[in-house]
Scaffold this motif. Sequence first.
Motif, PDB file in Angstrom:
ATOM      1  N   ARG A  75     -12.812   0.240  -7.082  1.00 62.18           N
ATOM      2  CA  ARG A  75     -11.421   0.407  -7.512  1.00 62.18           C
ATOM      3  C   ARG A  75     -10.535  -0.668  -6.921  1.00 62.18           C
ATOM      4  O   ARG A  75     -10.908  -1.389  -6.005  1.00 62.18           O
ATOM      5  CB  ARG A  75     -10.937   1.795  -7.116  1.00 62.18           C
ATOM      6  N   ALA A  76      -9.329  -0.751  -7.489  1.00 61.13           N
ATOM      7  CA  ALA A  76      -8.342  -1.726  -7.027  1.00 61.13           C
ATOM      8  C   ALA A  76      -8.013  -1.517  -5.552  1.00 61.13           C
ATOM      9  O   ALA A  76      -8.077  -0.398  -5.027  1.00 61.13           O
ATOM     10  CB  ALA A  76      -7.068  -1.611  -7.863  1.00 61.13           C
ATOM     11  N   MET A  77      -7.646  -2.605  -4.922  1.00 63.85           N
ATOM     12  CA  MET A  77      -7.241  -2.567  -3.523  1.00 63.85           C
ATOM     13  C   MET A  77      -5.900  -1.849  -3.390  1.00 63.85           C
ATOM     14  O   MET A  77      -5.069  -1.893  -4.301  1.00 63.85           O
ATOM     15  CB  MET A  77      -7.124  -3.992  -2.988  1.00 63.85           C
ATOM     16  N   ARG A  78      -5.703  -1.218  -2.231  1.00 62.18           N
ATOM     17  CA  ARG A  78      -4.447  -0.546  -1.895  1.00 62.18           C
ATOM     18  C   ARG A  78      -4.022  -0.985  -0.497  1.00 62.18           C
ATOM     19  O   ARG A  78      -4.863  -1.396   0.308  1.00 62.18           O
ATOM     20  CB  ARG A  78      -4.617   0.970  -1.865  1.00 62.18           C
ATOM     21  N   ALA A  79      -2.755  -0.819  -0.217  1.00 59.02           N
ATOM     22  CA  ALA A  79      -2.257  -1.155   1.124  1.00 59.02           C
ATOM     23  C   ALA A  79      -3.002  -0.375   2.195  1.00 59.02           C
ATOM     24  O   ALA A  79      -3.244  -0.888   3.294  1.00 59.02           O
ATOM     25  CB  ALA A  79      -0.755  -0.901   1.208  1.00 59.02           C
ATOM     26  N   ALA A  80      -3.409   0.831   1.900  1.00 59.54           N
ATOM     27  CA  ALA A  80      -4.136   1.662   2.872  1.00 59.54           C
ATOM     28  C   ALA A  80      -5.495   1.067   3.248  1.00 59.54           C
ATOM     29  O   ALA A  80      -6.085   1.466   4.261  1.00 59.54           O
ATOM     30  CB  ALA A  80      -4.318   3.078   2.321  1.00 59.54           C
TER      31      ALA A  80
ATOM     32  N   ASP B 133     -15.765   2.703  -2.770  1.00 57.03           N
ATOM     33  CA  ASP B 133     -15.585   4.049  -2.230  1.00 57.03           C
ATOM     34  C   ASP B 133     -16.839   4.881  -2.465  1.00 57.03           C
ATOM     35  O   ASP B 133     -17.477   4.786  -3.524  1.00 57.03           O
ATOM     36  CB  ASP B 133     -14.414   4.768  -2.906  1.00 57.03           C
ATOM     37  N   ASP B 134     -17.152   5.722  -1.508  1.00 54.87           N
ATOM     38  CA  ASP B 134     -18.215   6.715  -1.647  1.00 54.87           C
ATOM     39  C   ASP B 134     -17.686   7.825  -2.558  1.00 54.87           C
ATOM     40  O   ASP B 134     -16.655   8.430  -2.256  1.00 54.87           O
ATOM     41  CB  ASP B 134     -18.569   7.252  -0.264  1.00 54.87           C
ATOM     42  N   ARG B 135     -18.354   8.078  -3.661  1.00 51.08           N
ATOM     43  CA  ARG B 135     -17.880   9.097  -4.605  1.00 51.08           C
ATOM     44  C   ARG B 135     -17.885  10.489  -4.002  1.00 51.08           C
ATOM     45  O   ARG B 135     -17.039  11.319  -4.337  1.00 51.08           O
ATOM     46  CB  ARG B 135     -18.725   9.090  -5.882  1.00 51.08           C
ATOM     47  N   ALA B 136     -18.818  10.760  -3.109  1.00 51.07           N
ATOM     48  CA  ALA B 136     -18.929  12.106  -2.536  1.00 51.07           C
ATOM     49  C   ALA B 136     -17.845  12.384  -1.500  1.00 51.07           C
ATOM     50  O   ALA B 136     -17.310  13.494  -1.436  1.00 51.07           O
ATOM     51  CB  ALA B 136     -20.311  12.302  -1.912  1.00 51.07           C
ATOM     52  N   THR B 137     -17.511  11.379  -0.689  1.00 49.70           N
ATOM     53  CA  THR B 137     -16.570  11.610   0.416  1.00 49.70           C
ATOM     54  C   THR B 137     -15.209  10.960   0.210  1.00 49.70           C
ATOM     55  O   THR B 137     -14.251  11.327   0.885  1.00 49.70           O
ATOM     56  CB  THR B 137     -17.147  11.051   1.735  1.00 49.70           C
TER      57      THR B 137
ATOM     58  N   THR C 268     -17.841   2.860 -11.927  1.00 46.43           N
ATOM     59  CA  THR C 268     -18.554   3.895 -11.183  1.00 46.43           C
ATOM     60  C   THR C 268     -20.055   3.681 -11.306  1.00 46.43           C
ATOM     61  O   THR C 268     -20.552   3.160 -12.309  1.00 46.43           O
ATOM     62  CB  THR C 268     -18.201   5.307 -11.687  1.00 46.43           C
ATOM     63  N   THR C 269     -20.739   4.053 -10.251  1.00 48.22           N
ATOM     64  CA  THR C 269     -22.197   4.064 -10.211  1.00 48.22           C
ATOM     65  C   THR C 269     -22.605   5.466  -9.777  1.00 48.22           C
ATOM     66  O   THR C 269     -21.751   6.338  -9.596  1.00 48.22           O
ATOM     67  CB  THR C 269     -22.736   3.020  -9.210  1.00 48.22           C
TER      68      THR C 269
END
Length: 167
Positions: free
Chosen positions: A15-20, A68-72, A8-9
């Motif tokens: 984070r790890a990749m997901r199928a999504a 990923d954007d931590r806020a959204t 985190t920053t």
Amino acid sequence: MADIPVLTTARLTLRAMRAADWPCFRALMASPRARHMGGPFDDTAAWGMFCADHAQWDLFGTGALMIDDRATGDCLGQVGVNAGPLFPERELGWFVYPQAEARGIAFEAASALRDWTRDVRRLDTLVSYVDPDNARSVRLAERLGAVQDPDAPRPDPDDLVFRHFRR
């Protein structure tokens, strides 16, 4: 199974990749924006890249993380430390989706993964292979403190190689 970190920053979660994550990844790799990575790519090639980015964690102890954007919670792109037979050295690479451009997202994510790789994996050097026509990635490599290494091996003879040294 590899121990894939979550980093985190101030603004991001790596984070790890997901199928999504596949639909956005696929769209980027099929677009003209992928030209700096050897694309655009068809679905078969893009799927192979997607799977390889994840599999490298098990095979080499480093790999790709989604940004990923931590806020959204929105996924903004990917950062990774690539290894294996297609890479002469471990490579710090990045891309962001169009909505994340010019916001410092790639710099923040690449800095965090570079530092984790140095501190946890204890690697003294990484390289970034950059298409010379990709001015934004050239500037980012320089902003990250990397210096050009004209003598370094490279997967594409036309790429610039930027070396990130431990400080």
